[in-house]
Enzyme design. Sequence first.
Site, short mmCIF file in Angstrom:
data_model
loop_
_atom_site.label_atom_id
_atom_site.label_comp_id
_atom_site.label_asym_id
_atom_site.label_seq_id
_atom_site.Cartn_x
_atom_site.Cartn_y
_atom_site.Cartn_z
N THR A 198 38.07 -32.25 1.10
CA THR A 198 38.10 -31.91 2.20
C THR A 198 38.42 -32.32 3.60
OG1 THR A 198 36.01 -30.28 3.39
CG2 THR A 198 35.00 -32.52 3.15
N ASN A 199 37.33 -31.66 4.74
CA ASN A 199 37.55 -32.58 6.55
C ASN A 199 36.59 -32.68 6.69
OD1 ASN A 199 37.83 -29.98 7.69
ND2 ASN A 199 39.75 -29.02 5.76
N ASP A 200 37.33 -32.96 8.76
CA ASP A 200 36.01 -33.38 9.61
C ASP A 200 35.41 -32.16 9.61
OD1 ASP A 200 35.15 -36.18 8.44
OD2 ASP A 200 37.12 -36.74 10.16
N SER A 201 36.20 -31.16 9.60
CA SER A 201 35.77 -29.86 10.28
C SER A 201 34.39 -29.46 10.01
CB SER A 201 36.39 -28.63 10.18
OG SER A 201 35.79 -27.40 10.59
N ALA B 57 38.59 -24.86 8.91
CA ALA B 57 40.08 -26.16 8.83
C ALA B 57 40.33 -25.65 7.31
CB ALA B 57 39.39 -27.57 9.52
#
Length: 228
Positions: free
Chosen positions: A33-36, A102
């Site tokens: 996943t990502n930091d959003s 994101a």
Amino acid sequence: REEARTAGPLAGKKVVITAGGTVERIDPVRYITNDSSGKMGFALAEAARELGAEVVLIAGNTQILPPAGKGIELERVQSAQNMYDAVMSHFDASDIIIKAAAVADYRPAVQADRKIKKSGDTLTLELVKNIDILEQLGQRKTRQFLIGFAAETHDLEQYALDKLRRKNCDLIVANDVTSEGAGFGTDTNIVHIYDANGLVQDLPLLSKQHTARRILELAAQRLSGAQA
Ligand code: CTP
Ligand code: CA
């Protein structure tokens, strides 16, 4: 289901907002996943409701509690493909679509049904490109007003305008994630809004709530035919 509100510049309008990061499974216990944080998308949902819209909030990975009260329909999704399916199911009825999510650009080529067991000293994961949801929306749009986001670390204006044109958006909201107070996870943002003719608005450092309000007010003006 709550009736559409009769007051406000977005009364009678359906606004679809995506928020948070997508989750791309590697196996049943692991993912990419990502930091959003989802904060900007959730703030947009609240602002759209305040302006009278009927809101659908399609949220990926986020720790934010669901908005309280009526007027926002929350749908949780995991992968980019799930998000695409959810957005498309609302596409025909929507007046404004805001892609604050994101979306992971790539996903594991194989999603294992069973936990991957430890074996060699290295492990190579092959990733394949995800569908570009915003680009698909841009190709299909008829009356829908489309707002994209662009998080950049450099050459912001150039990349933002390139994305706007490539994805056929009406507006693109760009932020420099390296600026103090404008990154992932912060409660504030500093955004620059562009249309096909270039810069429309440079907003100062504002809370994500205030930033959201300004974006929705601009969208409402554009939708009603007024220029701003
Ligand atoms: N987006 C999307 N689907 C994807 C990737 C991005 O809908 N598979 C949307 C995002 O929600 C955002 C906009 O496209 O509104 C721009 O996302 P961004 O990641 O900045 O652009 P990319 O085209 O993916 O380019 P890059 O990551 O290389 O900067
Ligand atoms: Ca991307």
